[in-house]
Design an enzyme around this catalytic site. Structure first.
Site, PDB file in Angstrom:
ATOM      1  N   PHE A 212       0.806  -1.232   0.000  1.00  0.00           N
ATOM      2  CA  PHE A 212       0.000   0.000   0.000  1.00  0.00           C
ATOM      3  C   PHE A 212       0.835   1.277   0.000  1.00  0.00           C
ATOM      4  O   PHE A 212       0.336   2.347  -0.298  1.00  0.00           O
ATOM      5  CB  PHE A 212      -0.938   0.021   1.223  1.00  0.00           C
ATOM      6  CG  PHE A 212      -0.258   0.391   2.520  1.00  0.00           C
ATOM      7  CD1 PHE A 212       0.028   1.722   2.809  1.00  0.00           C
ATOM      8  CD2 PHE A 212       0.131  -0.574   3.433  1.00  0.00           C
ATOM      9  CE1 PHE A 212       0.681   2.081   3.998  1.00  0.00           C
ATOM     10  CE2 PHE A 212       0.780  -0.233   4.611  1.00  0.00           C
ATOM     11  CZ  PHE A 212       1.061   1.101   4.886  1.00  0.00           C
TER      12      PHE A 212
ATOM     13  N   CYS B 141       9.711   1.593   3.597  1.00  0.00           N
ATOM     14  CA  CYS B 141      10.568   0.476   4.019  1.00  0.00           C
ATOM     15  C   CYS B 141      11.994   0.967   4.250  1.00  0.00           C
ATOM     16  O   CYS B 141      12.830   0.217   4.726  1.00  0.00           O
ATOM     17  CB  CYS B 141      10.550  -0.620   2.977  1.00  0.00           C
ATOM     18  SG  CYS B 141      11.234  -0.084   1.416  1.00  0.00           S
TER      19      CYS B 141
ATOM     20  N   GLU C  94       8.820  -4.404  13.231  1.00  0.00           N
ATOM     21  CA  GLU C  94       8.560  -3.276  12.329  1.00  0.00           C
ATOM     22  C   GLU C  94       7.313  -2.536  12.812  1.00  0.00           C
ATOM     23  O   GLU C  94       6.240  -3.123  12.906  1.00  0.00           O
ATOM     24  CB  GLU C  94       8.347  -3.782  10.901  1.00  0.00           C
ATOM     25  CG  GLU C  94       8.118  -2.647   9.924  1.00  0.00           C
ATOM     26  CD  GLU C  94       8.019  -3.101   8.472  1.00  0.00           C
ATOM     27  OE1 GLU C  94       7.469  -4.181   8.216  1.00  0.00           O
ATOM     28  OE2 GLU C  94       8.495  -2.341   7.605  1.00  0.00           O
TER      29      GLU C  94
HETATM   30  P1  NAD Z   1       1.295  -6.690   3.064  1.00  0.00           P
HETATM   31  O1  NAD Z   1       2.299  -7.768   3.167  1.00  0.00           O
HETATM   32  O2  NAD Z   1       0.179  -6.668   4.041  1.00  0.00           O
HETATM   33  O3  NAD Z   1       0.596  -6.720   1.619  1.00  0.00           O
HETATM   34  C1  NAD Z   1       1.354  -6.801   0.439  1.00  0.00           C
HETATM   35  C2  NAD Z   1       0.557  -7.563  -0.610  1.00  0.00           C
HETATM   36  O4  NAD Z   1       0.305  -8.883  -0.137  1.00  0.00           O
HETATM   37  C3  NAD Z   1      -0.786  -6.924  -0.913  1.00  0.00           C
HETATM   38  O5  NAD Z   1      -0.975  -6.902  -2.306  1.00  0.00           O
HETATM   39  C4  NAD Z   1      -1.787  -7.838  -0.206  1.00  0.00           C
HETATM   40  O6  NAD Z   1      -2.996  -7.958  -0.905  1.00  0.00           O
HETATM   41  C5  NAD Z   1      -1.080  -9.186  -0.175  1.00  0.00           C
HETATM   42  N1  NAD Z   1      -1.404  -9.977   1.023  1.00  0.00           N
HETATM   43  C6  NAD Z   1      -1.666  -9.511   2.269  1.00  0.00           C
HETATM   44  N2  NAD Z   1      -1.853 -10.547   3.126  1.00  0.00           N
HETATM   45  C7  NAD Z   1      -1.710 -11.679   2.405  1.00  0.00           C
HETATM   46  C8  NAD Z   1      -1.761 -13.083   2.729  1.00  0.00           C
HETATM   47  N3  NAD Z   1      -2.032 -13.507   3.955  1.00  0.00           N
HETATM   48  N4  NAD Z   1      -1.531 -13.972   1.745  1.00  0.00           N
HETATM   49  C9  NAD Z   1      -1.250 -13.556   0.493  1.00  0.00           C
HETATM   50  N5  NAD Z   1      -1.204 -12.247   0.133  1.00  0.00           N
HETATM   51  C10 NAD Z   1      -1.416 -11.315   1.067  1.00  0.00           C
HETATM   52  O7  NAD Z   1       2.098  -5.305   3.067  1.00  0.00           O
HETATM   53  P2  NAD Z   1       1.509  -3.831   3.162  1.00  0.00           P
HETATM   54  O8  NAD Z   1       0.983  -3.621   4.529  1.00  0.00           O
HETATM   55  O9  NAD Z   1       0.636  -3.545   1.995  1.00  0.00           O
HETATM   56  O10 NAD Z   1       2.836  -2.969   2.952  1.00  0.00           O
HETATM   57  C11 NAD Z   1       3.685  -2.587   3.996  1.00  0.00           C
HETATM   58  C12 NAD Z   1       4.839  -3.543   4.118  1.00  0.00           C
HETATM   59  O11 NAD Z   1       5.563  -3.582   2.906  1.00  0.00           O
HETATM   60  C13 NAD Z   1       5.856  -3.126   5.180  1.00  0.00           C
HETATM   61  O12 NAD Z   1       6.252  -4.279   5.875  1.00  0.00           O
HETATM   62  C14 NAD Z   1       6.999  -2.539   4.379  1.00  0.00           C
HETATM   63  O13 NAD Z   1       8.252  -2.589   5.007  1.00  0.00           O
HETATM   64  C15 NAD Z   1       6.960  -3.426   3.172  1.00  0.00           C
HETATM   65  N6  NAD Z   1       7.637  -2.828   2.043  1.00  0.00           N
HETATM   66  C16 NAD Z   1       8.865  -3.303   1.731  1.00  0.00           C
HETATM   67  C17 NAD Z   1       9.564  -2.742   0.684  1.00  0.00           C
HETATM   68  C18 NAD Z   1      10.933  -3.242   0.350  1.00  0.00           C
HETATM   69  O14 NAD Z   1      11.503  -2.754  -0.592  1.00  0.00           O
HETATM   70  N7  NAD Z   1      11.499  -4.178   1.082  1.00  0.00           N
HETATM   71  C19 NAD Z   1       9.008  -1.695  -0.052  1.00  0.00           C
HETATM   72  C20 NAD Z   1       7.731  -1.242   0.280  1.00  0.00           C
HETATM   73  C21 NAD Z   1       7.052  -1.813   1.337  1.00  0.00           C
END
Ligand code: NAD
Length: 493
Positions: A158, A290, A384
C-alpha cells in the site's frame, strides 16, 4: 463487505480489473477503499476469483509471442512515451496517490517522479544488455543473448501505489515479458491510470493486465501454472508465504519484505544535518517507508542532536506536513507499541498518540513520536512499527551499536552519521543490511543502482530494480556456432 449489505455512496465507481486492454468488473466480494486522511469512502475493490486470474494470465500468455519478438529498441519506445505521460499528468497522479494513500502532495509528487526515473532505466536497457560473443576455438563462436522469462506477476504493497508497481512494470515489459499486476487492495486506484497511460503510450493489449484482490488471488498467483515469475513487495510475513508457495510451484520469486532500519549517530555527527535528516527519515510518508529510520542508535553523548530533533519534529504538523497512516488498525498498532515501551520504562520525548486533525476527525493520524531509552528487548526495538516513530537506543561504543543493528532479523537499510571516514567504513563493512547510508537518512540507491535488502527484508536472488532486476527478469541462451569448414577438429566438434 458482502454484496448483500447496504451500499454507501463512494466517491468513485467500483474498481475494475484490466484484462486484454479492457476494464472489466470482477469478484463478487468487495472491500471498501477509504481515504486515510478523513476516513471517507473512495471506492470498492473486487476480490478477484481464480477464474478471473485465469483470464488475465491467458491474455498475458497470448500477448507474449508477439511482444517478446518485438525488438527491444521498439519496446523501449513505449517507455519513453510513458515517462513523458507520467510527467505530463503528475498533478493528477499525485493527487490520486494522496487520496488513496494519504501522503502529502510533495511526497506523492516525488513518488511519481521516481516512477519516471524508473522508466529512464528501462529506456536505456537496449544500451545495457547487448549479449557477449567470443571465438572460443578456431572458427567456433560462443555468444549469449537474453530472453524474457514469460508471464511475470507483480504483487504490490500500500505504501507506494504508483512507484512500486513501476519497480517491475517498465523493466519487465521492456525486457519482453508480459505481466499481471495485483495492486494492494488498500490503494487500488493508481493502477488504473498506470494502465491507461501505458495504453496511450502504445503498449499493446494483453501485455499488462491487472487483477485486484487480497489473499485468495495472491495464493492463486503463486499456484498458477502459466505464471513464470513473481515479484512481491510487502511485509516479511507475506513475503515468506509468497516465496515459499511460489518457489514450491517452481517459479522464480523475488520477495521483498519488511524492514527495521537503524541510524547510528556518533558523537561527532553534524548536529543540524543529523537532526533534520533523522526526523525527515522517520516522519516522511508518516514513517510508512521500508527505508524509514526506525531506531536511532546513539553512541556516547549525542544529547545536542536529540535536543535539536525535538525542535525539528515540532515543525512536523499532522494533516499539513505529514499525512495519516493507512488505517485505523495501523494507528492502533503503532500507538500500542509506544504505550508498551513506555510501560516498560522507555521515555516518550515527543508523543504522537491520540492525534486529531481538526476537520479530519475520521482520519488515521499519528503524530511524530520520539521515544528514548528503549532497550533492545522491547517489541518497539525488534519489530517493524511502520509509523512515524523513532526509538532511541543508547550505546557507549560503535561495536555495541553495530551489535544492536546486526541482531535485528531484517536488513533493508542502515546509516551512520559521523565526520570520520574510518567509522563510516566500519559501518559499511559490518552493518547487516543491503543499503547503507553515510550521512544519508534514506539511502535509496538511484538508477542504475539496484534496490534490495538483505536477510528477512528480501527472499530470492537479484534485486527489484537496476541491473539486479535484469538478471531476475531474463534468462540467457548460450549459442555455440561453427561456420568455418577449415576449423580444427577438437572435443567441441
Ligand atoms: P502486506 O504484506 O500486508 O501486503 C502486500 C501484498 O500482499 C498486498 O498486495 C496484499 O494484498 C497481499 N497480502 C496480504 N496478506 C496476504 C496473505 N495472507 N496472503 C497472500 N497475500 C497477502 O504489506 P503492506 O501492509 O501492503 O505494505 C507494507 C509492508 O511492505 C511493510 O512491511 C513494508 O516494510 C513493506 N515494504 C517493503 C519494501 C521493500 O523494498 N522491502 C518496499 C515497500 C514496502
Amino acid at each position: 463487505m458482502s454484496v448483500a449489505e447496504p451500499v454507501t455512496a463512494s466517491k468513485y465507481p467500483d474498481v475494475q480489473n484490466y484484462i486484454d486492454g479492457r476494464f472489466v468488473d470482477g469478484g463478487a466480494r468487495r472491500i471498501d477503499v477509504t481515504n486515510p486522511s478523513d476516513g471517507s469512502l473512495l471506492s470498492r475493490v473486487p476480490c478477484s476469483t481464480s477464474a478471473e486470474l485465469d483470464a488475465a494470465v491467458a491474455a498475458a500468455r497470448r500477448a507474449f509471442p508477439k511482444w517478446s519478438a518485438t525488438p527491444i529498441k521498439e519496446r523501449a519506445q513505449v517507455f519513453f512515451r510513458y515517462k513523458a505521460l507520467l510527467e505530463r499528468h503528475i498533478d493528477e497522479l499525485a493527487a490520486l496517490v494522496r487520496e488513496e494513500n494519504g501522503k502529502v502532495i510533495d511526497e506523492a509528487r516525488a513518488e511519481v517522479l521516481k516512477s519516471a526515473e524508473l522508466c529512464e532505466f528501462a529506456c536505456s536497457l537496449p544500451q545495457l544488455i547487448p549479449g557477449e560473443v567470443l571465438e572460443v576455438s578456431k572458427g567456433v563462436e560462443c555468444r549469449t543473448e537474453r530472453f524474457p522469462v514469460g508471464v511475470v506477476a507483480s504483487i504490490t504493497p500500500f505504501n507506494f501505489p504508483n512507484m512500486v508497481p513501476n519497480w517491475t512494470i517498465p523493466n519487465a515489459l521492456a525486457l519482453g515479458n508480459t505481466m499481471v499486476l495485483k495492486p494492494s487492495e488498500l490503494v487500488p486506484l493508481s493502477a488504473r491510470r498506470i494502465a491507461e497511460l501505458l495504453k496511450e503510450a502504445g503498449l499493446p493489449d494483453g501485455v499488462l493486465n491487472i487483477v485486484h484482490g487480497d489473499r485468495e488471488v495472491v495464493e492463486a498467483i503463486c499456484d498458477h501454472a502459466d505464471i513464470n515469475a513473481i515479484t512481491f513487495v510487502g511485509s516479511t510475513r507475506v513475503a515468506a508465504i509468497v516465496y515459499r508457495r511460489g518457489t514450491s510451484n517452481l517459479k522464480r520469486v523475488l520477495a521483498l519484505g519488511g524492514a527495521k532500519n537503524h541510524l547510528i549517530v556518533m558523537p561527532d555527527a553534524d548536529v543540524e544535518m543529523t537532526a533534520t535528516n533523522v526526523v525527515a527519515s522517520m516522519s516522511g510518508c508518516a514513517g510508512q517507508r521500508c527505508m524509514a529510520a526506525s531506531v536511532m542508535v546513539s553512541v556516547g553523548d549525542t544529547s545536542r542532536v536529540i535536543e535539536r530533533m525535538k525542535s525539528v519534529v515540532a515543525a512536523v504538523v499532522p494533516g499539513q506536513s505529514m499525512g495519516p497512516v493507512i488505517s485505523a488498525e495501523a494507528k492502533a498498532r503503532i500507538e500500542r507499541y509506544i504505550s508498551e515501551a513506555e510501560a516498560k520504562g522507555a521515555k516518550v520525548l515527543v508523543d504522537g498518540r491520540n492525534c486529531v486533525v481538526p476537520g479530519k476527525e475520521g482520519g488515521y493520524h499519528v503524530g511524530p513520536t520520539i521515544i528514548d531509552h528503549v532497550t533492545p528487548d522491547m517489541a518497539i526495538a525488534k519489530e517493524e512499527v511502520f509509523g512515524p516513530v523513532l526509538a532511541i537506543i543508547r550505546t557507549s561504543a560503535l561495536d555495541e551499536a553495530l551489535a544492536v543493528e546486526n541482531a535485528n532479523p531484517y536488513g533493508n537499510a542502515a546509516s551512520v552519521y559521523t565526520e570520520s571516514g574510518g567509522v563510516a567504513r566500519q559501518v559499511m563493512e559490518k552493518a547487516s543490511a543491503g543499503m547503507i547510508g553515510i550521512n544519508v537518512g534514506v539511502p535509496v540507491p538511484r538508477e542504475p543502482f539496484p534496490f534490495g535488502g538483505w536477510n528477512q527484508s528480501k527472499f530470492g536472488v537479484g534485486d527489484i530494480t537496476g541491473k539486479g532486476a535484469v538478471e531476475f527478469l531474463t534468462q540467457t541462451k548460450k549459442f555455440t556456432t561453427k561456420w568455418n569448414r577449415e576449423a580444427g577438429v577438437n572435443w567441441m566438434s
